[in-house]
Design an enzyme around this catalytic site. Structure first.
Site, PDB file in Angstrom:
ATOM      1  N   SER A 198       6.106   3.871 -30.353  1.00 56.48           N
ATOM      2  CA  SER A 198       7.232   4.073 -31.259  1.00 56.48           C
ATOM      3  C   SER A 198       8.166   5.139 -30.699  1.00 56.48           C
ATOM      4  O   SER A 198       7.722   6.086 -30.043  1.00 56.48           O
ATOM      5  CB  SER A 198       6.674   4.537 -32.614  1.00 56.48           C
ATOM      6  OG  SER A 198       7.708   5.016 -33.443  1.00 56.48           O
ATOM      7  N   TYR A 201       0.900   9.959 -38.337  1.00 51.17           N
ATOM      8  CA  TYR A 201       1.198   8.630 -37.772  1.00 51.17           C
ATOM      9  C   TYR A 201       1.797   8.777 -36.370  1.00 51.17           C
ATOM     10  O   TYR A 201       1.335   8.171 -35.399  1.00 51.17           O
ATOM     11  CB  TYR A 201       2.160   7.846 -38.677  1.00 51.17           C
ATOM     12  CG  TYR A 201       2.713   6.631 -37.971  1.00 51.17           C
ATOM     13  CD1 TYR A 201       1.923   5.501 -37.782  1.00 51.17           C
ATOM     14  CD2 TYR A 201       4.005   6.633 -37.431  1.00 51.17           C
ATOM     15  CE1 TYR A 201       2.405   4.401 -37.078  1.00 51.17           C
ATOM     16  CE2 TYR A 201       4.498   5.550 -36.735  1.00 51.17           C
ATOM     17  CZ  TYR A 201       3.692   4.431 -36.567  1.00 51.17           C
ATOM     18  OH  TYR A 201       4.167   3.357 -35.857  1.00 51.17           O
ATOM     19  N   LYS A 226       0.292   7.859 -32.384  1.00 53.96           N
ATOM     20  CA  LYS A 226       0.926   7.030 -31.338  1.00 53.96           C
ATOM     21  C   LYS A 226       0.979   7.785 -30.017  1.00 53.96           C
ATOM     22  O   LYS A 226       0.703   7.220 -28.958  1.00 53.96           O
ATOM     23  CB  LYS A 226       2.347   6.627 -31.769  1.00 53.96           C
ATOM     24  CG  LYS A 226       2.387   5.630 -32.909  1.00 53.96           C
ATOM     25  CD  LYS A 226       1.914   4.269 -32.446  1.00 53.96           C
ATOM     26  CE  LYS A 226       1.691   3.322 -33.602  1.00 53.96           C
ATOM     27  NZ  LYS A 226       1.050   2.069 -33.244  1.00 53.96           N
TER      28      LYS A 226
HETATM   29  P1  NAD Z   1       1.971  -4.361 -40.059  1.00 50.99           P
HETATM   30  O1  NAD Z   1       1.263  -3.445 -40.975  1.00 50.99           O
HETATM   31  O2  NAD Z   1       2.745  -5.489 -40.636  1.00 50.99           O
HETATM   32  O3  NAD Z   1       0.934  -4.960 -38.988  1.00 50.99           O
HETATM   33  C1  NAD Z   1      -0.220  -4.268 -38.592  1.00 50.99           C
HETATM   34  C2  NAD Z   1      -1.388  -5.242 -38.728  1.00 50.99           C
HETATM   35  O4  NAD Z   1      -2.597  -4.606 -38.326  1.00 50.99           O
HETATM   36  C3  NAD Z   1      -1.602  -5.726 -40.163  1.00 50.99           C
HETATM   37  O5  NAD Z   1      -1.647  -7.140 -40.148  1.00 50.99           O
HETATM   38  C4  NAD Z   1      -2.954  -5.134 -40.576  1.00 50.99           C
HETATM   39  O6  NAD Z   1      -3.655  -5.976 -41.461  1.00 50.99           O
HETATM   40  C5  NAD Z   1      -3.636  -4.982 -39.225  1.00 50.99           C
HETATM   41  N1  NAD Z   1      -4.633  -3.908 -39.141  1.00 50.99           N
HETATM   42  C6  NAD Z   1      -4.502  -2.611 -39.514  1.00 50.99           C
HETATM   43  N2  NAD Z   1      -5.627  -1.932 -39.241  1.00 50.99           N
HETATM   44  C7  NAD Z   1      -6.494  -2.825 -38.665  1.00 50.99           C
HETATM   45  C8  NAD Z   1      -7.815  -2.726 -38.160  1.00 50.99           C
HETATM   46  N3  NAD Z   1      -8.507  -1.575 -38.217  1.00 50.99           N
HETATM   47  N4  NAD Z   1      -8.398  -3.833 -37.652  1.00 50.99           N
HETATM   48  C9  NAD Z   1      -7.711  -5.001 -37.603  1.00 50.99           C
HETATM   49  N5  NAD Z   1      -6.468  -5.157 -38.078  1.00 50.99           N
HETATM   50  C10 NAD Z   1      -5.868  -4.078 -38.594  1.00 50.99           C
HETATM   51  O7  NAD Z   1       2.901  -3.465 -39.113  1.00 50.99           O
HETATM   52  P2  NAD Z   1       4.036  -3.885 -38.076  1.00 50.99           P
HETATM   53  O8  NAD Z   1       5.327  -3.384 -38.593  1.00 50.99           O
HETATM   54  O9  NAD Z   1       3.873  -5.316 -37.695  1.00 50.99           O
HETATM   55  O10 NAD Z   1       3.628  -2.919 -36.866  1.00 50.99           O
HETATM   56  C11 NAD Z   1       2.842  -3.371 -35.783  1.00 50.99           C
HETATM   57  C12 NAD Z   1       2.597  -2.202 -34.844  1.00 50.99           C
HETATM   58  O11 NAD Z   1       3.849  -1.705 -34.386  1.00 50.99           O
HETATM   59  C13 NAD Z   1       1.884  -1.023 -35.486  1.00 50.99           C
HETATM   60  O12 NAD Z   1       0.989  -0.466 -34.539  1.00 50.99           O
HETATM   61  C14 NAD Z   1       2.997  -0.052 -35.785  1.00 50.99           C
HETATM   62  O13 NAD Z   1       2.554   1.279 -35.805  1.00 50.99           O
HETATM   63  C15 NAD Z   1       3.933  -0.306 -34.614  1.00 50.99           C
HETATM   64  N6  NAD Z   1       5.322   0.050 -34.899  1.00 50.99           N
HETATM   65  C16 NAD Z   1       5.939  -0.450 -36.002  1.00 50.99           C
HETATM   66  C17 NAD Z   1       7.243  -0.084 -36.297  1.00 50.99           C
HETATM   67  C18 NAD Z   1       7.928  -0.590 -37.537  1.00 50.99           C
HETATM   68  O14 NAD Z   1       8.905   0.044 -37.966  1.00 50.99           O
HETATM   69  N7  NAD Z   1       7.506  -1.695 -38.135  1.00 50.99           N
HETATM   70  C19 NAD Z   1       7.944   0.779 -35.427  1.00 50.99           C
HETATM   71  C20 NAD Z   1       7.288   1.255 -34.283  1.00 50.99           C
HETATM   72  C21 NAD Z   1       5.966   0.877 -34.033  1.00 50.99           C
HETATM   73  C1  WQD Z   2      16.013   4.503 -41.532  1.00 46.40           C
HETATM   74  C2  WQD Z   2      17.192   5.323 -42.090  1.00 46.40           C
HETATM   75  C3  WQD Z   2      16.498   7.081 -43.575  1.00 46.40           C
HETATM   76  C4  WQD Z   2      14.917   4.423 -46.675  1.00 46.40           C
HETATM   77  C5  WQD Z   2      10.400   4.964 -39.460  1.00 46.40           C
HETATM   78  C6  WQD Z   2       9.297   5.731 -38.786  1.00 46.40           C
HETATM   79  C7  WQD Z   2       9.254   5.408 -37.323  1.00 46.40           C
HETATM   80  C8  WQD Z   2       9.195   3.897 -37.084  1.00 46.40           C
HETATM   81  C9  WQD Z   2      10.248   3.168 -37.843  1.00 46.40           C
HETATM   82  C10 WQD Z   2       6.939   3.203 -36.862  1.00 46.40           C
HETATM   83  C11 WQD Z   2      16.915   6.822 -42.127  1.00 46.40           C
HETATM   84  C12 WQD Z   2      17.307   6.045 -44.311  1.00 46.40           C
HETATM   85  C13 WQD Z   2      15.493   4.909 -45.509  1.00 46.40           C
HETATM   86  C14 WQD Z   2      15.568   4.604 -47.915  1.00 46.40           C
HETATM   87  C15 WQD Z   2      17.337   5.738 -46.751  1.00 46.40           C
HETATM   88  N1  WQD Z   2       7.960   3.342 -37.549  1.00 46.40           N
HETATM   89  N2  WQD Z   2      16.691   5.558 -45.560  1.00 46.40           N
HETATM   90  N3  WQD Z   2      16.791   5.258 -47.900  1.00 46.40           N
HETATM   91  O1  WQD Z   2      12.619   6.838 -40.639  1.00 46.40           O
HETATM   92  O2  WQD Z   2      14.028   5.815 -38.775  1.00 46.40           O
HETATM   93  O3  WQD Z   2      11.628   5.361 -38.866  1.00 46.40           O
HETATM   94  O4  WQD Z   2      10.209   3.561 -39.226  1.00 46.40           O
HETATM   95  O5  WQD Z   2       6.720   3.610 -35.771  1.00 46.40           O
HETATM   96  O6  WQD Z   2       8.125   6.037 -36.813  1.00 46.40           O
HETATM   97  O7  WQD Z   2       9.515   7.128 -38.978  1.00 46.40           O
HETATM   98  O8  WQD Z   2      13.054   4.327 -40.540  1.00 46.40           O
HETATM   99  O9  WQD Z   2      13.695   2.605 -42.182  1.00 46.40           O
HETATM  100  O10 WQD Z   2      12.466   4.651 -42.994  1.00 46.40           O
HETATM  101  O11 WQD Z   2      14.819   4.879 -42.228  1.00 46.40           O
HETATM  102  O12 WQD Z   2      18.444   6.339 -46.800  1.00 46.40           O
HETATM  103  O13 WQD Z   2      15.086   4.213 -48.980  1.00 46.40           O
HETATM  104  O14 WQD Z   2      17.395   4.932 -43.447  1.00 46.40           O
HETATM  105  O15 WQD Z   2      16.784   8.377 -44.020  1.00 46.40           O
HETATM  106  O16 WQD Z   2      18.138   7.475 -41.850  1.00 46.40           O
HETATM  107  P1  WQD Z   2      12.888   5.712 -39.737  1.00 46.40           P
HETATM  108  P2  WQD Z   2      13.445   4.056 -42.053  1.00 46.40           P
END
Ligand code: NAD
Ligand code: WQD
Length: 339
Positions: free
Chosen positions: A124, A149, A153
């Site tokens: 991330s 979190y 990562k």
């Molecule tokens: P998500 O929660 O939709 O998907 C994660 C999946 O992992 C889920 O289906 C959950 O059931 C499964 N899971 C969790 N713990 C588990 C375990 N112990 N064993 C087996 N399965 C398990 O999330 P996502 O948005 O699809 O994110 C996928 C990956 O990308 C995550 O590692 C997340 O941290 C990373 N990521 C997400 C974002 C975002 O904003 N969505 C941003 C950066 C990184």
């Molecule tokens: C986006 C913008 C908020 C909600 C998070 C994690 C990051 C990554 C992605 C996993 C910001 C604003 C949001 C709301 C708002 N995840 N906002 N009202 O914070 O950039 O990133 O998700 O790795 O680690 O920190 O994403 O979608 O929460 O926010 O005004 O109800 O929207 O302040 O500027 P963020 P977000």
């Protein structure tokens, strides 16, 4: 080629499963369904006209994971599984370290035992140190994340580098996602958060459909053009395609590779709201409230390295993200239902 997707029933994993099936890969999804529904994968199968293997199990069950890798002659793993709610991670740090860090250790042990040494990891942009200097390239310093979190990562990135240094035949891609959003353009699969969404896009969609009354915009006094936070929103299908390109690129090329996956453009919260209103034709009522603790003013990617190395870049616009998010939300007002 057989790809095992940990967490493949979730938001990003299900879209990546679809892209891989369409490209002709065999897909094994290994997911404990703690934050996903089996329905996402049924729809992936329907959309692609192909079948995948689904294993409902936990990545911390090393023996089960090793058996899955061996039974299905897996070539490479894409590791999505983990917990991802930033706020919750500060309340339950041990659960986050156990699931994310402990789960990754278990996965690496299972892969070692099964002789599978190709891994793509979901990292991330949150690992970068806070900076006024945008865009962020992969060479930008990493920081001290403000929540467990983010720390999990960064710890996993370190663990993977140490593993590859000790066992140089491993090929590892670390993909640093910016802000994934949107849905497949069929509107059949998308993001289905449990409870009240934390992230902006699902929140906006749920306000537009009437499930939530109003968006709270967290702060309008940031040093940004309109005072609201600026982020790099990346369409989930562009992100999914990036995984395929990364897995292809590292196959048979031992090393650790780090790539930003972002669009390379920053948009403010109000830009995002206006784009959503424009493409959906719905009003999104909002009010400005205090800043959310831990939020950055701005964060966007320099995605040049992925373009050069992987021949990958985002092809979809902010309007595409909003149109597809709205199609998914309006066709599935209650998400998948948790079956
Ligand atoms: P998500 O929660 O939709 O998907 C994660 C999946 O992992 C889920 O289906 C959950 O059931 C499964 N899971 C969790 N713990 C588990 C375990 N112990 N064993 C087996 N399965 C398990 O999330 P996502 O948005 O699809 O994110 C996928 C990956 O990308 C995550 O590692 C997340 O941290 C990373 N990521 C997400 C974002 C975002 O904003 N969505 C941003 C950066 C990184
Ligand atoms: C986006 C913008 C908020 C909600 C998070 C994690 C990051 C990554 C992605 C996993 C910001 C604003 C949001 C709301 C708002 N995840 N906002 N009202 O914070 O950039 O990133 O998700 O790795 O680690 O920190 O994403 O979608 O929460 O926010 O005004 O109800 O929207 O302040 O500027 P963020 P977000």
């Amino acid at each position: 080629m057989v790809m095992l997707l940990t967490g493949g029933a979730g938001y990003i994993g299900s879209h990546t499963a679809l892209v891989l099936l369409e490209a002709g890969y065999e897909v094994v999804v290994y997911d404990n369904l703690s934050n996903a529904s089996r329905e996402s994968l049924r729809r992936v199968e329907r959309l692609t006209g192909r079948t995948l293997t689904f294993i409902e199990a936990d990545i911390r069950d090393t023996a089960r994971l090793q058996k899955a890798l061996t039974d299905h002659a897996v070539d490479a793993v894409i590791h999505f599984a983990g917990l991802k709610a930033v706020g919750e991670s500060t309340e339950k740090p041990l659960a986050y370290y156990e699931n994310n860090v402990g789960g990754t250790l278990s996965l690496c042990e299972a892969m070692t035992a099964a002789g599978v040494h190709t891994l793509v990891f979901s990292s991330s942009a949150t690992v970068y140190a806070a900076s006024d200097d945008m865009p962020l390239a992969e060479t930008a310093p990493t920081g001290r994340p403000t929540n467990p979190y983010g720390s999990s990562k960064l710890m996993i990135e370190w663990i993977l580098r140490d593993l590859q240094a000790a066992q140089p035949d491993w090929s590892i891609a670390i993909l640093r996602y910016f802000n994934p959003a949107g849905a497949h353009d069929s509107g059949e699969i998308g993001e289905d958060p449990n409870g009240i969404p934390n992230n902006l896009l699902p929140y906006v969609s749920q306000v537009a459909i009437g499930r939530l009354p109003q968006l709270s915009v967290y702060g309008s006094d940031y040093p940004t053009p309109d005072g609201t936070g600026v982020r790099d929103y990346i369409h989930v299908m562009d992100l999914a395609e990036g995984h395929l390109k990364a897995a292809d690129a590292i196959w048979g090329q031992p090393g650790v590779y780090t790539w930003n996956l972002g669009a390379g453009t920053g948009h403010s919260v109000l830009d995002a709201v206006r784009a959503f209103e424009r493409v959906s034709g719905r009003e999104v009522p909002y009010r400005i409230v205090d800043r959310r603790p831990g939020d950055l003013a701005q964060c966007w990617a320099n995605p040049q390295k992925a373009e050069t190395d992987l021949n990958w870049r985002c092809r979809r616009s902010l309007d595409d993200i909003m149109a597809d998010a709205w199609r998914w939300q309006s066709q599935n007002p209650e998400g998948y239902g948790r079956d």
